[in-house]
Design an enzyme around this catalytic site. Structure first.
Site, PDB file in Angstrom:
ATOM      1  N   GLN A   1       0.830  -1.200   0.000  1.00 46.48           N
ATOM      2  CA  GLN A   1       0.000   0.000   0.000  1.00 46.48           C
ATOM      3  C   GLN A   1       0.868   1.255   0.000  1.00 46.48           C
ATOM      4  O   GLN A   1       1.667   1.447   0.924  1.00 46.48           O
ATOM      5  CB  GLN A   1      -0.873  -0.017   1.260  1.00 46.48           C
ATOM      6  CG  GLN A   1      -1.794   1.172   1.432  1.00 46.48           C
ATOM      7  CD  GLN A   1      -2.538   1.093   2.760  1.00 46.48           C
ATOM      8  OE1 GLN A   1      -2.000   0.642   3.766  1.00 46.48           O
ATOM      9  NE2 GLN A   1      -3.784   1.535   2.770  1.00 46.48           N
TER      10      GLN A   1
ATOM     11  N   TYR B   1       0.467   4.706   0.567  1.00 49.17           N
ATOM     12  CA  TYR B   1      -0.422   5.773   1.045  1.00 49.17           C
ATOM     13  C   TYR B   1       0.365   6.858   1.781  1.00 49.17           C
ATOM     14  O   TYR B   1       0.543   7.964   1.301  1.00 49.17           O
ATOM     15  CB  TYR B   1      -1.484   5.182   1.984  1.00 49.17           C
ATOM     16  CG  TYR B   1      -2.765   4.757   1.305  1.00 49.17           C
ATOM     17  CD1 TYR B   1      -2.741   4.119   0.065  1.00 49.17           C
ATOM     18  CD2 TYR B   1      -4.001   4.972   1.898  1.00 49.17           C
ATOM     19  CE1 TYR B   1      -3.916   3.717  -0.554  1.00 49.17           C
ATOM     20  CE2 TYR B   1      -5.180   4.581   1.287  1.00 49.17           C
ATOM     21  CZ  TYR B   1      -5.132   3.953   0.060  1.00 49.17           C
ATOM     22  OH  TYR B   1      -6.289   3.567  -0.535  1.00 49.17           O
ATOM     23  N   SER B   2       0.821   6.526   3.001  1.00 51.13           N
ATOM     24  CA  SER B   2       1.445   7.525   3.868  1.00 51.13           C
ATOM     25  C   SER B   2       2.732   8.072   3.249  1.00 51.13           C
ATOM     26  O   SER B   2       3.419   7.382   2.495  1.00 51.13           O
ATOM     27  CB  SER B   2       1.792   6.906   5.217  1.00 51.13           C
ATOM     28  OG  SER B   2       0.638   6.498   5.874  1.00 51.13           O
TER      29      SER B   2
ATOM     30  N   SER C   1       3.819  -1.323   4.160  1.00 51.70           N
ATOM     31  CA  SER C   1       3.847  -2.644   4.794  1.00 51.70           C
ATOM     32  C   SER C   1       4.278  -3.694   3.782  1.00 51.70           C
ATOM     33  O   SER C   1       3.694  -3.799   2.714  1.00 51.70           O
ATOM     34  CB  SER C   1       2.463  -3.013   5.326  1.00 51.70           C
ATOM     35  OG  SER C   1       1.982  -1.993   6.151  1.00 51.70           O
TER      36      SER C   1
ATOM     37  N   GLU D   1      -9.587  -1.756   5.316  1.00 50.61           N
ATOM     38  CA  GLU D   1      -8.444  -1.902   6.213  1.00 50.61           C
ATOM     39  C   GLU D   1      -8.904  -1.901   7.672  1.00 50.61           C
ATOM     40  O   GLU D   1      -8.501  -2.727   8.474  1.00 50.61           O
ATOM     41  CB  GLU D   1      -7.428  -0.778   5.977  1.00 50.61           C
ATOM     42  CG  GLU D   1      -6.207  -0.890   6.891  1.00 50.61           C
ATOM     43  CD  GLU D   1      -5.157   0.184   6.630  1.00 50.61           C
ATOM     44  OE1 GLU D   1      -5.462   1.158   5.923  1.00 50.61           O
ATOM     45  OE2 GLU D   1      -4.040   0.035   7.155  1.00 50.61           O
TER      46      GLU D   1
ATOM     47  N   SER E   1      -5.586   6.810  12.983  1.00 49.97           N
ATOM     48  CA  SER E   1      -5.275   6.737  14.415  1.00 49.97           C
ATOM     49  C   SER E   1      -6.563   6.828  15.248  1.00 49.97           C
ATOM     50  O   SER E   1      -7.620   7.193  14.738  1.00 49.97           O
ATOM     51  CB  SER E   1      -4.348   7.889  14.796  1.00 49.97           C
ATOM     52  OG  SER E   1      -5.046   9.118  14.665  1.00 49.97           O
TER      53      SER E   1
ATOM     54  N   GLU F   1      -7.311   9.002  17.307  1.00 49.03           N
ATOM     55  CA  GLU F   1      -7.793  10.384  17.275  1.00 49.03           C
ATOM     56  C   GLU F   1      -8.599  10.663  16.001  1.00 49.03           C
ATOM     57  O   GLU F   1      -9.620  11.347  16.042  1.00 49.03           O
ATOM     58  CB  GLU F   1      -6.597  11.350  17.380  1.00 49.03           C
ATOM     59  CG  GLU F   1      -5.915  11.362  18.747  1.00 49.03           C
ATOM     60  CD  GLU F   1      -5.114  10.095  19.065  1.00 49.03           C
ATOM     61  OE1 GLU F   1      -4.738   9.362  18.131  1.00 49.03           O
ATOM     62  OE2 GLU F   1      -4.874   9.846  20.263  1.00 49.03           O
TER      63      GLU F   1
END
Lengths: 403, 356
Positions: free
Chosen positions: A136, A138-139, A171, A253, A384, A386
C-alpha cells in the site's frame, strides 16, 4: 487433485460441507496443520515450502481463498453461507487460508468496485491464486493522519505518467510485487488532485528501504519513486477520483484491523489461567495477588463486551442491509484493548515477560514482547484513534452539523 | 440494539410511546413532591400492568405473556430513560423466583396476581449496605422467618417479599411479623430495612441449589437494562445540549476536546448495550447465564458511572441544578450500581466463575 467441480450455489449446505471436507482430506497436508499463513502477513518473505505451495495452488484453483468474489475473476463465486462453511471446515481441520495479504483484504474488494473490466481481468485472478503480493502506497513523511497532504507527483506524459516522491510505512514493501498508491496528479486541489494508480515494484526507479521498528522487526519500508514510468492503463477510476477510492479502501483496512474472529482466537487463552502459571494461588485456588486479579477481571469483562459489540455490529449490519453505526467504534476499542492485554501480560510475567532473545525465554514469551511493542502501531495506523474519534463525532454523532 | 422480532418491536415502541408521553421525568418530580413512602404512582403502575408489562416473563397459563427477559428488558430500558418510578422491576425479579422455584400451587397462587398488577412483590437478600449473598443470617424455624434485610427496594409498596434465608428462598406476605424502617436514599425512591420477626414463610422448594444465584442473575440483567436506558438518555441529552450551547461564539459540539470525549462515551455505551442485551438473551437461552449476567451488570456499572458523571460535567453549571434532570440520573445511577453487585463484587465473581 480432484476434478474441479462447478459449485452449485443452490446445493444444500450439507452437500457443500461434504465437498469441503473431501477437498481438505485430499489436499491439506498434515505438516501444515495449525500453522499460520506466512504469505498473508507482511512480516516475512515469499519463500514457500513445496507443501505450502501445493496447498496454496489447490485452494487458489478453486477460488476458495476468496470465496465470495465473482467466479469470472477467479473467485469462488460462492454465497456467504458457503463461505462460512469453508471457514468452519478449515478451522476444524486446523487449515489456514493460504490466500491472503493486502490484495485480498483491501485492494481486491476496492478494484472489484472501481476497476475497469480489463484491470479486474488482469489483477484479480493472481490475487485469488495467491501469486501476487500487493503493498500500500499511502502515507508519506508529511502525510500521516493528514493523508490528503500527500506530495508524490505523477506527471502526465501522454500515454504514461512519470512518478516522483516518497511513500513510507509501506507494509511488506520489500516483498511486494506491486503497489496500489495514491499520488498527486493536480497540485491545485488538495482532495480532487489525488489519483489512484498501480505501480510495479520492480519498475526502474523504485527503491525500497526497510524501517527497523521498536519491536526489532522491519515490516514497514520507505519507498522512493525516482522518475518511475507508470502506464496510463494503471490508473484506477478517473484522474482525481483517488481520494474517494482510497478512502473506500481504508474502510476495508479498518474492518480487518479491528478484527472480529481472528483477534478473538488470538486472545483465546484466559489471562487468569496464564497468571496462575506465573504467580501464587491461595487456598481457594484463586490468584494470591488480588490487585492483579482485579485488573485481569476488569480487562476480561471489557474485552468480552467488545467481542459482543463486534458480533452485534455484524448482526445489525445484516439486518439493516448497511453498515451499523457501532462499526465505527470497533477499531478504536479493539486496538486499545489489545494493547491493554499486552501490558497486562507483562505485568503477569514480570521481567520474564520482557525478554528480547535467548533460550531462557519461551517462544510465547518472546513473541509477546515483540507483539506488545509492535501493537503500539495499531492505534496509529489505519486511521489513528484520534482520527477515529473525529470520524465518530462528525459522521455518527453529527457534532459538526450546526457549524 | 439487538435484532428484534415483530412482537418485541411492538412492545418496545409501546413502552417508548407511553414513557415519553405519559411518564416523562416531570411525573417522577410529582412522585418526589408527593413524598409518599412507596414512591410511585399507583394509577400509573396499574396502567403498566394492564398493558401486560408485569407479566412479560410469566408463563401464559399463569396470566403472563412469556415473552422473556429480552422483552422485559426492552420495557425496562424505556422506563429507565424517563426515570419512571415503579415496582415493575422488583415485581418481575420476584416473579422470576417463583417461576424458577415455586410449586404449582405457589405459582397458581401468586403469578396471576403479579402479572395483573394486583400484587406488588420484591426480593430481599442483603443484610448490610453491601451486596453479599454469602453473608445471610436470616433463618426459618417452624415456618417462621426471622432476620433483618437492609435497603430493600420497593419495600413500601410490596405485598409480598421473596426473602433469602440461610437455607433458601421464602415467600413472606406483608403483615404480622413484618416491619419497615424507611431508608431514604439519594434517588428518592422506596427503600427500607425490613425486619422479619417470626413472619409466616412459605419456602420455594424448587429450582435446586443455584436458585438464589439464578434469581440474582435475573435481578442483575433487569437492573442493568434500567441502567442502559438511563445511560442512553444522559448521552442523548448531553449530545443535544452540546449542539445548542454557544460559548466563545461557537457551538460547544465543534470543540474537538468535547468531540473526542463524546466519541469515547459513544464507544462505552456501545459496549454497555452489547453486554446488557447479551445478558438478557443469555437468560432467555438458558446458556452461560452467570457469566453473561456478571458481564452485563459490570459493564452497566462502569459505563453508567462514567456517563452520569460526564453528563453533569458537560452540561456545566446548569447540570448542577435541581431544575435540570441530569442530576436525577446521577443519583439513581449510584443506587443501582450498588444493587445486586458493585463493580468490585462483580469482578470478583467474574474471576471466580473463570476459576482464577
Amino acid at each position: 487433485m480432484a476434478t474441479q467441480l462447478e459449485p452449485d450455489i443452490h446445493a444444500d449446505e450439507d452437500a457443500f460441507r461434504t465437498e469441503v471436507q473431501q477437498f481438505l482430506a485430499a489436499n491439506f497436508p498434515d505438516e501444515l496443520k495449525n500453522k499460520g499463513n506466512a504469505l498473508a502477513g507482511v512480516d516475512g518473505p515469499t519463500d514457500e515450502t513445496p507443501a505450502q505451495k501445493a496447498w496454496r495452488e489447490a485452494v487458489g484453483e478453486r477460488g476458495w481463498g476468496t470465496p465470495t468474489w465473482p467466479k469470472q475473476y477467479g473467485g469462488g463465486g460462492l454465497t456467504k453461507a458457503q463461505a462460512k462453511i469453508i471457514d468452519q471446515e478449515f478451522a476444524k481441520a486446523g487449515a489456514y487460508n493460504p490466500i491472503g495479504g493486502m490484495g485480498v483484504m483491501m485492494f481486491g474488494p476496492t478494484l472489484l468496485e472501481y476497476g475497469s473490466e480489463e484491470q479486474k481481468m488482469e489483477h484479480i485472478p493472481p490475487i485469488c491464486r495467491g501469486e501476487i503480493r500487493w503493498c500500500q502506497g499511502y502515507s508519506e513523511p508529511n502525510a500521516g493522519s493528514d493523508l490528503a497532504n500527500l506530495q508524490t507527483f505523477a506527471e502526465d506524459k501522454g500515454d504514461h505518467y512519470i512518478v516522483n516522491g516518497q511513500k513510507t510505512w509501506t507494509s511488506g514493501g520489500q516483498w511486494a510485487d506491486k503497489c496500489f498508491a495514491i499520488v498527486r496528479t493536480d497540485k491545485s486541489d488538495k482532495h480532487r488532485g489525488i489519483s489512484f494508480m498501480l505501480i510495479d515494484m520492480d519498475a526502474p526507479g523504485v527503491e525500497v528501504r526497510p524501517i527497523t521498528m521498536i519491536s526489532g522487526t522491519s515490516p514497514f519500508c520507505e519507498t522512493f519513486f525516482d522518475n518511475v514510468k507508470v502506464p496510463k492503463e494503471n490508473l484506477v477510476g478517473e484522474e482525481g477520483q483517488g481520494w474517494t477510492i482510497g478512502k473506500r479502501l481504508l474502510q476495508h483496512e479498518r474492518t480487518n484491523i479491528s478484527g472480529g474472529g481472528r483477534l478473538a482466537s488470538m486472545m483465546g487463552q484466559s489471562l487468569g489461567d496464564i497468571a496462575k502459571k506465573y504467580g501464587e494461588t491461595d487456598a481457594a485456588g484463586e490468584l494470591a495477588d488480588k490487585v492483579l486479579r482485579d485488573k485481569i477481571a476488569d480487562f476480561e469483562i471489557r474485552w468480552n463486551s467488545f467481542l459482543l459489540t463486534a458480533r452485534r455490529a455484524v448482526e445489525e449490519s445484516k439486518a439493516q442491509g448497511g453498515v451499523s453505526e457501532i462499526s465505527s467504534v470497533l477499531k478504536k476499542l479493539g486496538t486499545k484493548l489489545s494493547q491493554e492485554r499486552s501490558e497486562l501480560l507483562i505485568e503477569i510475567r514480570g521481567l520474564q515477560g520482557l525478554g528480547w532473545e535467548g533460550e531462557e525465554f519461551t517462544d510465547g514469551e518472546l513473541e509477546a514482547v515483540r507483539g506488545w511493542l509492535f501493537g503500539k502501531a495499531t492505534t496509529i495506523y489505519g486511521g489513528s484513534t484520534e482520527i477515529q474519534n473525529n470520524i465518530i463525532a462528525k459522521r455518527v454523532l453529527g457534532m459538526l452539523d450546526h457549524q | 440494539m439487538a435484532v428484534l422480532n415483530e412482537e418485541q418491536e411492538m412492545l418496545r415502541d409501546m413502552a417508548r410511546d407511553w414513557a415519553t408521553n405519559e411518564s416523562p421525568v416531570t411525573e417522577f418530580r410529582k412522585v418526589r413532591a408527593n413524598g409518599e413512602p412507596h414512591a410511585y404512582n399507583k394509577d400509573a403502575y396499574a396502567t403498566m400492568a394492564e398493558m401486560g408489562w408485569a407479566g412479560v416473563i410469566i408463563p401464559e397459563d399463569h396470566g403472563g405473556s412469556d415473552f422473556g427477559f429480552l422483552s422485559a428488558g426492552l420495557v425496562v430500558e424505556e422506563l429507565g430513560k424517563t426515570l419512571t418510578a415503579s415496582p415493575l422491576i422488583a415485581t418481575t425479579i420476584a416473579a422470576s423466583a417463583i417461576v424458577l422455584g415455586g410449586s404449582d400451587e405457589q405459582k397458581a397462587k401468586w403469578l396471576p396476581k403479579l402479572a395483573s398488577g394486583e400484587t406488588v412483590a420484591t426480593l430481599a437478600v442483603d443484610e448490610s449496605a453491601h451486596h453479599d449473598p454469602s453473608a445471610i443470617e436470616a433463618s426459618v424455624s417452624g415456618g417462621k422467618l426471622t432476620g433483618k434485610k437492609a435497603f430493600v427496594h420497593e419495600a413500601h409498596g410490596a405485598d409480598l417479599f421473596v426473602v433469602a434465608a440461610k437455607d433458601g428462598l421464602y415467600l413472606v406476605e406483608k403483615g404480622d411479623g413484618v416491619s419497615l424502617t424507611t431508608r431514604k436514599l439519594t434517588d428518592q425512591r422506596s427503600h427500607a430495612d425490613v425486619n422479619f420477626d417470626g413472619a409466616a414463610a412459605d419456602k420455594l422448594e424448587g429450582g435446586g441449589d443455584s436458585l438464589l444465584d439464578d434469581v440474582l442473575d435475573r435481578a442483575r440483567v433487569l437492573t442493568a437494562a434500567e441502567m442502559l436506558g438511563m445511560a442512553q438518555q444522559v448521552f442523548d441529552t448531553t449530545l443535544d445540549y452540546l449542539k445548542q450551547r454557544v460559548q466563545f461564539n461557537q457551538v460547544l459540539a465543534t470543540f474537538q476536546a468535547l468531540q473526542h470525549r463524546m466519541a469515547d462515551l459513544f464507544a462505552d455505551l456501545a459496549q454497555m448495550r452489547s453486554a446488557v442485551e447479551a445478558g438478557l438473551q443469555a437468560v432467555d437461552g438458558g446458556f452461560g447465564v452467570a457469566r453473561a449476567a456478571t458481564i452485563a451488570k459490570a459493564e452497566a456499572n462502569r459505563v453508567l458511572h462514567t456517563i452520569s458523571n460526564q453528563g453533569i460535567q458537560l452540561h456545566g453549571g446548569i447540570g448542577m441544578t435541581d431544575e435540570y434532570d441530569v442530576g436525577f440520573y446521577l443519583k439513581r445511577a449510584r443506587v443501582l450500581e450498588s444493587a445486586w453487585g458493585s463493580s468490585s463484587y462483580l469482578k470478583d465473581r467474574y474471576a471466580k466463575l473463570a476459576s482464577y
